[in-house]
Design a protein around this motif. Structure first.
Motif, mmCIF file in Angstrom:
data_model
loop_
_atom_site.group_PDB
_atom_site.id
_atom_site.type_symbol
_atom_site.label_atom_id
_atom_site.label_comp_id
_atom_site.label_asym_id
_atom_site.label_seq_id
_atom_site.Cartn_x
_atom_site.Cartn_y
_atom_site.Cartn_z
ATOM 1 N N THR A 1 0.439 -76.858 -3.705
ATOM 2 C CA THR A 1 -0.522 -75.966 -3.082
ATOM 3 C C THR A 1 -1.892 -76.604 -3.013
ATOM 4 O O THR A 1 -2.414 -77.066 -3.997
ATOM 5 N N ALA B 1 -3.263 -67.470 2.824
ATOM 6 C CA ALA B 1 -2.191 -67.452 3.814
ATOM 7 C C ALA B 1 -2.211 -66.182 4.654
ATOM 8 O O ALA B 1 -1.408 -66.035 5.561
ATOM 9 N N ALA C 1 6.474 -61.929 3.154
ATOM 10 C CA ALA C 1 6.115 -63.325 2.880
ATOM 11 C C ALA C 1 7.347 -64.120 2.449
ATOM 12 O O ALA C 1 7.496 -65.292 2.807
ATOM 13 N N ALA D 1 8.966 -67.513 4.067
ATOM 14 C CA ALA D 1 9.317 -68.711 3.301
ATOM 15 C C ALA D 1 10.741 -69.154 3.615
ATOM 16 O O ALA D 1 11.009 -70.352 3.763
ATOM 17 N N GLN E 1 1.686 -65.872 -4.461
ATOM 18 C CA GLN E 1 2.260 -66.999 -3.726
ATOM 19 C C GLN E 1 3.759 -66.806 -3.678
ATOM 20 O O GLN E 1 4.343 -66.177 -4.547
ATOM 21 N N LYS F 1 0.862 -72.983 9.065
ATOM 22 C CA LYS F 1 1.727 -72.010 8.398
ATOM 23 C C LYS F 1 1.253 -71.685 6.988
ATOM 24 O O LYS F 1 1.736 -70.747 6.370
ATOM 25 N N LYS F 2 0.365 -72.506 6.452
ATOM 26 C CA LYS F 2 -0.117 -72.360 5.077
ATOM 27 C C LYS F 2 1.022 -72.511 4.074
ATOM 28 O O LYS F 2 1.175 -71.731 3.129
ATOM 29 N N TYR F 3 1.822 -73.537 4.307
ATOM 30 C CA TYR F 3 2.937 -73.858 3.416
ATOM 31 C C TYR F 3 2.921 -75.343 3.091
ATOM 32 O O TYR F 3 2.436 -76.158 3.884
ATOM 33 N N SER G 1 4.010 -71.321 -0.570
ATOM 34 C CA SER G 1 2.997 -70.775 0.342
ATOM 35 C C SER G 1 1.605 -70.941 -0.231
ATOM 36 O O SER G 1 1.426 -71.220 -1.421
ATOM 37 N N TYR H 1 -1.345 -65.307 -0.649
ATOM 38 C CA TYR H 1 -1.346 -64.087 0.154
ATOM 39 C C TYR H 1 -2.103 -62.972 -0.568
ATOM 40 O O TYR H 1 -2.137 -62.934 -1.801
#
Length: 178
Positions: free
Chosen positions: A20, A37, A45, A49, A86, A141-143, A164, A167
């Motif tokens: 992360t 995210a 969420a 994933a 997360q 995508k914030k991954y 992730s 969130y």
């Protein structure tokens, strides 16, 4: 490789720290550099994933079997655990034949950037087996994903962890842990 609960927790925390924020950027980053995210329920969420994991599975591009582990929820360090979370999704891929993994990491290193990922780390780890590790971030995508080619395992396989950004649950909701 079988690990006990303590070892699994340690591996997860190391994966979360490694994955992360190593390159993912956002103007709304939290104080500990985890990218935000967006707003989501834990279940929605987790679905995202699994979709990200499925896209990576498709990029592997060889016949085999993926483990059926589902995503989990963890806290965002330094954030209210009732409001922020997360998603992590550890899974593995075992090919139909071990030799099918030859060259897969190089191919993924090339293909991931063509699909919005930035490779931020690639090469052998410090283990006795010198497993090939690939870590990539997807800012849109914030991954992040970490893929380890465990060539000397029995059977040889890929170990993947998708993680992730952080969130926030919608107003009036709490983080659902699973």
């Amino acid at each position: 490789m079988k690990t006990g609960p303590g070892a699994s927790a340690l591996l997860l925390s190391l994966a979360l720290m490694t994955l992360t924020g190593c390159g993912m950027t956002d103007t709304n980053e939290s104080s500990d550099n985890l990218p935000l995210a967006g707003t989501s329920t834990s279940a929605a969420a987790a679905d995202k994933a699994e979709k990200v994991s499925s896209e990576i599975y498709d990029l592997i591009g060889i016949k085999g079997k993926a483990s059926e582990t589902g995503p989990g929820v963890s806290e965002c360090e330094g954030k209210d655990p009732e409001k922020y979370f997360q998603i992590f999704h550890p899974w593995s891929f075992t090919p139909a034949s071990a030799d099918q993994l030859d060259g897969v990491m190089e191919r993924l290193k090339k293909q991931l950037p063509e699909h919005g990922w930035k490779v931020v780390e690639y090469g052998p780890d410090t283990s006795k087996n010198k497993n090939i590790n690939l870590t990539a971030d997807n800012d849109a995508k914030k991954y992040s994903v970490n893929i380890v080619h465990r060539a000397k395992s029995d059977p040889p396989h890929l170990a993947l962890t998708v993680v992730s950004g952080c969130y926030q649950v919608p107003d009036g909701e709490k983080v659902e842990h699973f």
